[in-house]
Design an enzyme around this catalytic site. Structure first.
Site, PDB file in Angstrom:
ATOM      1  CB  SER A 139       1.758  -2.990  -2.038  1.00 14.00           C
ATOM      2  OG  SER A 139       1.384  -1.668  -1.679  1.00 14.00           O
ATOM      3  CE1 TYR A 152       6.328  -2.056   1.017  1.00 12.98           C
ATOM      4  CE2 TYR A 152       4.844  -0.762  -0.349  1.00 12.98           C
ATOM      5  CZ  TYR A 152       5.051  -1.786   0.557  1.00 12.98           C
ATOM      6  OH  TYR A 152       3.989  -2.528   0.997  1.00 12.98           O
ATOM      7  CE  LYS A 156       5.374  -4.988  -1.055  1.00 16.46           C
ATOM      8  NZ  LYS A 156       5.010  -6.356  -0.588  1.00 16.46           N
TER       9      LYS A 156
END
Length: 261
Positions: A139, A152, A156
């Protein structure tokens, strides 16, 4: 690498980027497409749309045994795996260090260990043949972080690091490695809103898949469907403290209490 004549495994293949990749790979002439997802029924629907050379397997990427079984099924049907798209991801919940360990552990498994387990299952045979492609879906948060969700953003970053390490270790042994780092994409994960990830627009899965194929053809490392991410990443490297200050402002704006009407 060209997709034509190749066998591709795509995790997280039931929707979003995974489904977009399946459609594009079929158009590009893939010899076989194996779609893996927890939602088998939905993955089977994507496989039907992708054509007779596609099939679906139920797979929980937070379990290494499931990934090994997925690769075994692909080999049984098509003989080998040429491309492994380690694409599955989860959003979790918004928050920071206060979030429970179980959520952090799940994010580590899906955004970290799943890529390791995928590589463990397919990279040795790719090295033995002197050819193969491994793509990690990370991401823009893996390069730039994200203010809404610590788990997150942190995990990531791990996904990007896995892809980097694979490229460093095996790039001269025939393994091609790329890392997909988009901002917001139209997927089930973004259906409830895009937050700061949507600042530069929301792309379709088809647009992202087209960028993936173009990057694979050129065998470049970073897949950046949002070109702005390259500029932000460059700015981060040039003046880390200033960049952190800008992110602090973004975090403050995100967490500010709403003003009374």
């Amino acid at each position: 690498m060209d997709i034509q004549g190749k066998v591709a495994v795509i995790t997280g293949g039931a929707s979003g980027i995974g489904a977009g990749l399946a459609k594009r790979f079929a158009t590009e002439g893939a010899r076989g497409i194996v779609l893996a997802d927890l939602n088998l029924e939905r993955a089977q629907g994507v496989a039907r749309d992708a054509g007779p050379n596609a099939f679906a397997v139920k797979c929980d990427v937070s379990r290494e045994a499931d990934i090994q079984a997925l690769v075994a099924a692909a080999r049984e049907r098509f003989g080998q795996v040429d491309i492994f798209m380690s694409n599955a991801g989860i959003l979790g919940r918004m928050g920071g260090i206060e979030l429970e360990d179980a959520l952090w552990e799940k994010m580590w498994q899906v955004h970290g260990m799943a890529h390791i387990w995928g590589a463990r299952a397919v990279v040795p045979e790719m090295i033995a043949r002197g050819e193969g492609y491994f793509v990690v879906t990370a991401s823009a948060a893996g390069l730039l972080n994200i203010v809404e969700s610590a788990p997150y953003g942190v995990t990531k970053h791990a996904a990007v690091a896995v892809a980097e390490w694979l490229r460093i270790a095996y790039g001269r042994k025939g393994l091609r490695v790329s890392c997909l780092c988009p901002q917001s994409v139209q997927t089930d994960m973004t259906a409830g809103g895009t937050g700061s990830a949507g600042l530069d627009g929301v792309l379709t899965a088809e647009q992202v898949a087209a960028e993936v194929v173009a990057t694979m053809r050129d065998e470049r490392f970073l897949v950046l469907p949002h070109p702005e991410v390259a500029k932000y990443f460059q700015a981060k490297g040039q003046d880390y403290d200033r960049w952190l200050g800008g992110m602090q402002k973004l975090y403050a704006a995100h967490t500010a209490e709403p003003k009374p009407a």
